[in-house]
Design a protein around this motif. Structure first.
Motif, PDB file in Angstrom:
ATOM      1  N   ARG A  86       0.856  -1.179   0.000  1.00  0.00           N
ATOM      2  CA  ARG A  86       0.000   0.000   0.000  1.00  0.00           C
ATOM      3  C   ARG A  86       0.895   1.232   0.000  1.00  0.00           C
ATOM      4  NH1 ARG A  86      -4.602   1.230   4.689  1.00  0.00           N
ATOM      5  NH2 ARG A  86      -5.828   2.722   3.463  1.00  0.00           N
ATOM      6  N   THR A  87       0.614   2.175  -0.896  1.00  0.00           N
ATOM      7  CA  THR A  87       1.445   3.374  -0.990  1.00  0.00           C
ATOM      8  C   THR A  87       1.057   4.368   0.098  1.00  0.00           C
ATOM      9  OG1 THR A  87       1.728   3.128  -3.372  1.00  0.00           O
ATOM     10  CG2 THR A  87       2.141   5.308  -2.442  1.00  0.00           C
ATOM     11  N   GLU A  88       2.085   4.880   0.789  1.00  0.00           N
ATOM     12  CA  GLU A  88       1.877   5.915   1.798  1.00  0.00           C
ATOM     13  C   GLU A  88       2.704   7.131   1.434  1.00  0.00           C
ATOM     14  OE1 GLU A  88       1.616   5.539   6.382  1.00  0.00           O
ATOM     15  OE2 GLU A  88       3.710   6.010   5.953  1.00  0.00           O
ATOM     16  N   THR A  89       2.079   8.304   1.432  1.00  0.00           N
ATOM     17  CA  THR A  89       2.774   9.564   1.187  1.00  0.00           C
ATOM     18  C   THR A  89       2.753  10.380   2.470  1.00  0.00           C
ATOM     19  OG1 THR A  89       2.054   9.509  -1.118  1.00  0.00           O
ATOM     20  CG2 THR A  89       2.908  11.594  -0.290  1.00  0.00           C
ATOM     21  N   GLN A  90       3.895  10.994   2.785  1.00  0.00           N
ATOM     22  CA  GLN A  90       4.041  11.701   4.057  1.00  0.00           C
ATOM     23  C   GLN A  90       4.550  13.119   3.838  1.00  0.00           C
ATOM     24  OE1 GLN A  90       6.367   9.602   6.984  1.00  0.00           O
ATOM     25  NE2 GLN A  90       6.718  11.433   8.210  1.00  0.00           N
ATOM     26  N   TRP A  91       4.047  14.037   4.678  1.00  0.00           N
ATOM     27  CA  TRP A  91       4.495  15.424   4.705  1.00  0.00           C
ATOM     28  C   TRP A  91       4.877  15.784   6.141  1.00  0.00           C
ATOM     29  CZ3 TRP A  91       0.494  13.408   2.106  1.00  0.00           C
ATOM     30  CH2 TRP A  91       0.377  13.675   0.732  1.00  0.00           C
TER      31      TRP A  91
END
Length: 215
Positions: A86-91
């Protein structure tokens, strides 16, 4: 979904297990490629999940949260499960976005990342507070094959006012973990065997958020 300014993405390849409060930790000595287990690292995590009033993100299989605590504190957007992970994008967190009791305000970059699926307003969906103990599973050279975490979770479904608590385990592949399908299958088969021998069982829910919401 796009990363947006300052967003970094990775694919999580992990498996989850339900365990009782007194279940002993597994013996990881039989895992392929694992030579040592690191010292326990305690982390206190506090995550606020948000969605539109119509639950547009949930219907698309997407989760958006602000997490405080731990090495990955920040805003996260998790996409639907695809293939092996599962792709996770973080800021990173904004300077004024560190009060655990304050209502999170979704930063513009995070709003942009989900704009094809959902638009403001966003409202509180759930809060998950987690006392986590993490262990690095390393190969003979000291590289991280996987991370094992022992989670004790307290959750609140903000829309129903329902609170719950449970313990679960997660094992997530690290940079030195197997990259081919056969290798991953063999590794997680060994993880299953170690967990089941300790008294764990497959997770009844696909995520902490799903469990908090009664799914």
């Amino acid at each position: 979904m796009s990363a947006g300014p300052n967003g970094s993405s990775n694919v999580e390849v992990e498996t989850k297990y339900d365990v009782d409060d007194d279940t002993p930790l597994p013996d990881w000595s039989t895992l392929p490629g694992v030579a040592t287990v690191g010292d326990p690292e305690p982390r206190d995590l506090d995550a606020r999940y948000l969605d539109t009033p119509a639950a547009d993100l949930a219907r698309a299989g997407v989760a958006m949260r602000r997490r405080l605590g731990g090495p990955d504190a920040g805003w996260h957007v998790k996409g639907p499960a695809e293939g092996a992970g599962r792709t996770e994008t973080q800021w990173p967190l904004e300077a004024d976005d560190v009060d655990p009791e304050a209502d999170p305000i979704v930063p513009p970059a995070v709003q942009d990342a989900v704009s094809a699926i959902a638009r403001p307003p966003f409202a509180a969906l759930a809060r998950l507070r987690n006392h986590r103990t993490a262990y690095a599973l390393r190969d003979a050279e000291g590289n991280e094959v996987a991370e094992f975490v022992d989670d004790r979770v307290r959750a609140r479904d903000e829309r129903r006012g329902v609170e719950s608590s449970w313990r679960e385990w997660e094992v997530e592949l690290g940079a030195a973990g197997p990259t081919d399908d056969e290798g991953r299958a063999a590794f997680f088969a060994a993880v299953d065997a170690a967990v089941f021998a300790a008294g764990g069982r497959p997770a009844a829910s696909g995520s902490k958020l799903a469990r908090a919401l009664g799914h």
